[in-house]
Every structure is written in C-alpha cells, then in structure tokens.
Design a protein around this motif. Structure first.
Motif, PDB file in Angstrom:
ATOM      1  N   ALA A 287       0.801  -1.173  -0.166  1.00  0.00           N
ATOM      2  CA  ALA A 287      -0.110   0.059   0.155  1.00  0.00           C
ATOM      3  C   ALA A 287       0.956   1.437  -0.096  1.00  0.00           C
ATOM      4  CB  ALA A 287      -0.768   0.045   0.978  1.00  0.00           C
ATOM      5  N   LYS A 288       2.113   0.997   0.046  1.00  0.00           N
ATOM      6  CA  LYS A 288       3.059   2.423   0.294  1.00  0.00           C
ATOM      7  C   LYS A 288       3.215   3.017  -1.157  1.00  0.00           C
ATOM      8  CE  LYS A 288       6.189   4.905   2.164  1.00  0.00           C
ATOM      9  NZ  LYS A 288       5.820   5.856   3.735  1.00  0.00           N
ATOM     10  N   GLY A 289       2.885   4.259  -1.037  1.00  0.00           N
ATOM     11  CA  GLY A 289       3.323   4.903  -2.469  1.00  0.00           C
ATOM     12  C   GLY A 289       4.519   5.639  -2.490  1.00  0.00           C
ATOM     13  N   GLY A 290       4.401   6.692  -3.720  1.00  0.00           N
ATOM     14  CA  GLY A 290       5.504   7.534  -3.742  1.00  0.00           C
ATOM     15  C   GLY A 290       6.944   6.892  -4.159  1.00  0.00           C
ATOM     16  N   ILE A 291       8.162   7.539  -4.125  1.00  0.00           N
ATOM     17  CA  ILE A 291       9.249   7.060  -4.211  1.00  0.00           C
ATOM     18  C   ILE A 291       9.710   5.625  -3.363  1.00  0.00           C
ATOM     19  CG2 ILE A 291      11.870   7.345  -4.283  1.00  0.00           C
ATOM     20  CD1 ILE A 291      11.256  10.266  -4.820  1.00  0.00           C
ATOM     21  N   ALA A 292       9.145   5.831  -2.257  1.00  0.00           N
ATOM     22  CA  ALA A 292       9.574   4.700  -1.387  1.00  0.00           C
ATOM     23  C   ALA A 292       8.591   3.353  -1.870  1.00  0.00           C
ATOM     24  CB  ALA A 292       9.249   5.193   0.053  1.00  0.00           C
ATOM     25  N   GLY A 293       7.612   3.733  -1.912  1.00  0.00           N
ATOM     26  CA  GLY A 293       6.687   2.570  -2.745  1.00  0.00           C
ATOM     27  C   GLY A 293       7.216   1.965  -3.861  1.00  0.00           C
ATOM     28  N   TYR A 294       7.879   2.720  -4.884  1.00  0.00           N
ATOM     29  CA  TYR A 294       8.607   2.290  -5.856  1.00  0.00           C
ATOM     30  C   TYR A 294       9.894   1.394  -5.404  1.00  0.00           C
ATOM     31  CZ  TYR A 294      11.350   2.185 -10.328  1.00  0.00           C
ATOM     32  OH  TYR A 294      12.211   1.490 -11.212  1.00  0.00           O
ATOM     33  N   LYS A 295      10.398   1.988  -4.681  1.00  0.00           N
ATOM     34  CA  LYS A 295      11.605   0.964  -4.272  1.00  0.00           C
ATOM     35  C   LYS A 295      11.429  -0.321  -3.421  1.00  0.00           C
ATOM     36  CE  LYS A 295      14.794   5.165  -3.415  1.00  0.00           C
ATOM     37  NZ  LYS A 295      15.458   5.959  -2.417  1.00  0.00           N
ATOM     38  N   ILE A 296      10.139  -0.258  -2.858  1.00  0.00           N
ATOM     39  CA  ILE A 296       9.665  -1.406  -2.022  1.00  0.00           C
ATOM     40  C   ILE A 296       8.996  -2.599  -3.101  1.00  0.00           C
ATOM     41  CG2 ILE A 296       7.842  -2.346  -0.653  1.00  0.00           C
ATOM     42  CD1 ILE A 296       8.130   0.354   1.056  1.00  0.00           C
ATOM     43  N   ARG A 297       8.645  -2.020  -4.030  1.00  0.00           N
ATOM     44  CA  ARG A 297       8.193  -3.022  -5.020  1.00  0.00           C
ATOM     45  C   ARG A 297       9.110  -3.668  -5.667  1.00  0.00           C
ATOM     46  NH1 ARG A 297       3.818   0.258  -4.286  1.00  0.00           N
ATOM     47  NH2 ARG A 297       4.451   2.081  -5.802  1.00  0.00           N
ATOM     48  N   GLU A 298      10.178  -2.910  -6.055  1.00  0.00           N
ATOM     49  CA  GLU A 298      11.402  -3.375  -6.734  1.00  0.00           C
ATOM     50  C   GLU A 298      11.921  -4.236  -6.081  1.00  0.00           C
ATOM     51  OE1 GLU A 298      12.837  -2.724 -10.129  1.00  0.00           O
ATOM     52  OE2 GLU A 298      10.683  -2.036 -10.213  1.00  0.00           O
ATOM     53  N   THR A 299      12.061  -4.076  -4.690  1.00  0.00           N
ATOM     54  CA  THR A 299      12.846  -5.031  -3.993  1.00  0.00           C
ATOM     55  C   THR A 299      11.803  -6.394  -3.786  1.00  0.00           C
ATOM     56  OG1 THR A 299      13.661  -3.514  -2.591  1.00  0.00           O
ATOM     57  CG2 THR A 299      13.681  -5.575  -1.603  1.00  0.00           C
ATOM     58  N   MET A 300      10.569  -6.089  -3.683  1.00  0.00           N
ATOM     59  CA  MET A 300       9.658  -7.303  -3.478  1.00  0.00           C
ATOM     60  C   MET A 300       9.265  -8.166  -4.697  1.00  0.00           C
ATOM     61  SD  MET A 300       6.803  -5.601  -1.082  1.00  0.00           S
ATOM     62  CE  MET A 300       5.620  -6.867  -1.167  1.00  0.00           C
ATOM     63  N   LYS A 301      10.122  -7.863  -5.916  1.00  0.00           N
ATOM     64  CA  LYS A 301       9.976  -8.596  -7.113  1.00  0.00           C
ATOM     65  C   LYS A 301      10.821 -10.024  -6.918  1.00  0.00           C
ATOM     66  CE  LYS A 301       9.787  -5.089 -10.528  1.00  0.00           C
ATOM     67  NZ  LYS A 301      10.165  -4.297 -11.820  1.00  0.00           N
ATOM     68  N   LEU A 302      11.736  -9.908  -5.860  1.00  0.00           N
ATOM     69  CA  LEU A 302      12.285 -11.172  -5.559  1.00  0.00           C
ATOM     70  C   LEU A 302      11.475 -12.105  -4.681  1.00  0.00           C
ATOM     71  CD1 LEU A 302      15.800  -9.777  -3.783  1.00  0.00           C
ATOM     72  CD2 LEU A 302      15.327 -11.117  -5.791  1.00  0.00           C
ATOM     73  N   LEU A 303      10.255 -11.782  -4.314  1.00  0.00           N
ATOM     74  CA  LEU A 303       9.346 -12.717  -3.937  1.00  0.00           C
ATOM     75  C   LEU A 303       8.391 -13.522  -4.933  1.00  0.00           C
ATOM     76  CD1 LEU A 303       7.717 -10.543  -0.802  1.00  0.00           C
ATOM     77  CD2 LEU A 303       9.490 -12.428  -0.760  1.00  0.00           C
ATOM     78  N   ASP A 304       8.726 -12.962  -6.157  1.00  0.00           N
ATOM     79  CA  ASP A 304       8.050 -13.526  -7.300  1.00  0.00           C
ATOM     80  C   ASP A 304       8.544 -14.963  -7.591  1.00  0.00           C
ATOM     81  OD1 ASP A 304       6.286 -11.587  -7.504  1.00  0.00           O
ATOM     82  OD2 ASP A 304       7.243 -10.481  -8.999  1.00  0.00           O
ATOM     83  N   GLN A 305       9.841 -15.160  -7.148  1.00  0.00           N
ATOM     84  CA  GLN A 305      10.490 -16.567  -7.527  1.00  0.00           C
ATOM     85  C   GLN A 305      10.685 -17.080  -6.198  1.00  0.00           C
ATOM     86  OE1 GLN A 305      14.275 -15.340  -9.204  1.00  0.00           O
ATOM     87  NE2 GLN A 305      13.665 -13.356  -9.923  1.00  0.00           N
TER      88      GLN A 305
END
Length: 283
Positions: A143-161
């Motif tokens: 649910a986090k938005g902004g630049i921090a949300g973008y960075k978090i979603r980039e990091t969370m891509k590791l969870l797709d594997q």
C-alpha cells in the motif's frame, strides 16, 4: 518503588549507584534505555574483582580450545558482572574488547550475552515474531506510495521467485528499512565481486555482504564496528542482522541515528523489549 531504589543504592547496587549525582566520576554514565533487565549487575556471591579477573585470564585460552563451548559459556556467565562494569563504566573500544573478551564476538556467545541482559532468546524470538508479522508487513508495503513505494516494489520482485524463507525474511527487512524512511545502504553494503577490497575503516556500524550471484558465487556476510571486522563467515543476511543487534546490546552501543526506527522496530516489535518500570527488577 522510590524508597526501594534508594535502599538498593545505599546497599551498593551498581546499576543505581553508578548514576547517582554524588559519584561525579560516573555522572556521565547513561542509564539502561533498551529494556535491559540486568544492565549492571553485582558480582556473583562469593566472587570478587580479583577472582573474576583470574577467570577472565583463563577464558583467553579456553576460547581457542576445540569443543570447549560448555566451559566457555559457564565462565562467561560467571564474569558477566565484571564485563558489564568494564563496558558501561570504562566504555572500552571495540578493538580492546576483542582482545580482552574474544568469546564475546562469537555467534553463540552473542546470543548468550543478550539473554543474560534481557532474559530473551535472541534468534528464536526475532525470527518467530518476524514470521508472525510478515503478512501484515507485506500488506503495508504493497500500500506504500511515492518513491519509497517504488523502491519497495522493486525489492519485492524477489518474492515472485521461490527462494525460500530466508530470502523472504531478507526482503521484508530491506522493505521495512525503506518503509521507515531510512536507507538500506546505511546498514548493508553489498559487493558483487567477492575479491573487491573496501576501506572498512570508514564504517562505524555496517553489514558487508559479498557474492550471492545467480552464477553460483557463494554468499558471505560480515559485521564491521568502528572500522574493525568483528564477525565474518555468515551465510545469510538474517544472521548478521540478528548478531549485530545482539552486539549493540552486548557492547552497550546506541542505535545509529540513520537507522533508529529500524532498530527500535527490532527491539519493540520483534523482541518485545519495551522500557517499562514494571518490567525491571533487581537482584
């Protein structure tokens, strides 16, 4: 309670007398602020500073004997009081402590020292509570938005594997730091090249990681305090995070200014250590 504390101070309870204004030599010593139960305990019954010093000298040899963990643990427990006096009152530097108390910088003794200070099992409590709140944290991260949300979603891509539970915990820790508006680089510095030589003297508190690439390069992590490698050979990010937190307590260090909220989350949420007068007791 005020009367009780006054009586304890008159009886010489170190944790109280060390901070009294009448002892100007120790007036600058800070009080426990991270919910330590045994911040500055008295010497064990029947022991003196001289007898504990002798055990300390024996420990310098015992720590290098193979399969001697039980003896080392017993002697570290016995010398806990004199070690805390040196750390709290004298504020010894990290390099001096490594020479005087080498056992204190082993993973096993970091956990034991933390338990002596707080009566909490460091690793099992930390990981157990992290797993309990992981789903809620992931919801907050999504649910986090902004630049921090973008960075978090980039990091969370590791969870797709499917990388296993250790990677999931690592991703949550990294995302948590960003969510709390702090910088991952202030805590963790990664070198993909395992042969890279870095200037560790500039780091006051840092986890340095190497390797871990898809090409099969093994992952390795180490802890740096005051420009000195104090612990190495760790095979996952969770291990140095837990050990570093234990060392902060064991060496009576303050939380780094740029990571204050991250470490307070570790303390109060993952380890349930909240400063409360009703939690404290004295022997």
């Amino acid at each position: 309670m005020a009367s009780y504390r006054k009586k304890l101070k008159q009886l010489g309870c170190p944790e109280l007398s060390v901070n009294t204004s009448t002892h100007s030599r120790y007036a600058v010593v800070k009080k426990p602020h991270k919910a330590e139960l045994n911040y500055l305990p008295p010497h064990p019954e029947g022991q003196t500073a001289e007898s504990l010093e002798q055990i300390c000298e024996e420990l310098l040899g015992d720590v290098y004997i193979r399969d001697n963990l039980r003896v080392v643990n017993e002697k570290m427990a016995t010398t806990f009081s004199i070690r805390r006096q040196e750390i709290v009152k004298e504020s010894l530097a990290v390099d001096v402590l490594m020479l005087r108390w080498p056992a204190l910088f082993h993973v096993t003794q970091i956990k034991e020292e933390f338990k002596r200070l707080t009566a909490v099992d460091l690793e099992s409590t930390f990981i157990g509570n992290l797993d309990k709140v992981m789903a809620n944290l992931l919801g907050l991260f999504h649910a986090k938005g902004g630049i921090a949300g973008y960075k978090i979603r980039e990091t969370m891509k590791l969870l797709d594997q499917d990388h296993g539970v250790d990677i999931r915990r690592e991703v949550v820790i990294r995302c948590l730091i960003v969510y709390l508006s702090e910088n991952i680089e202030d805590l963790i510095e990664h070198y993909q090249d395992t042969t890279a030589v870095e200037d560790i003297a500039e780091h006051s508190l840092k986890i340095i990681t190497r390797g871990g690439a898809p090409d099969g390069t093994p992952f390795d992590a180490e802890i740096v305090l005051d420009g000195i490698r104090v612990l190495g050979g760790l095979s996952s990010l969770m291990s140095p995070c837990i050990s570093l937190f234990g060392l902060i307590y064991s060496l009576d260090l303050c939380y780094p200014k740029g990571l204050k909220y991250t470490f307070e989350f570790f303390q109060k949420v993952l380890l349930n250590l909240v400063q409360n007068c009703h939690q404290r007791f004295y022997h």
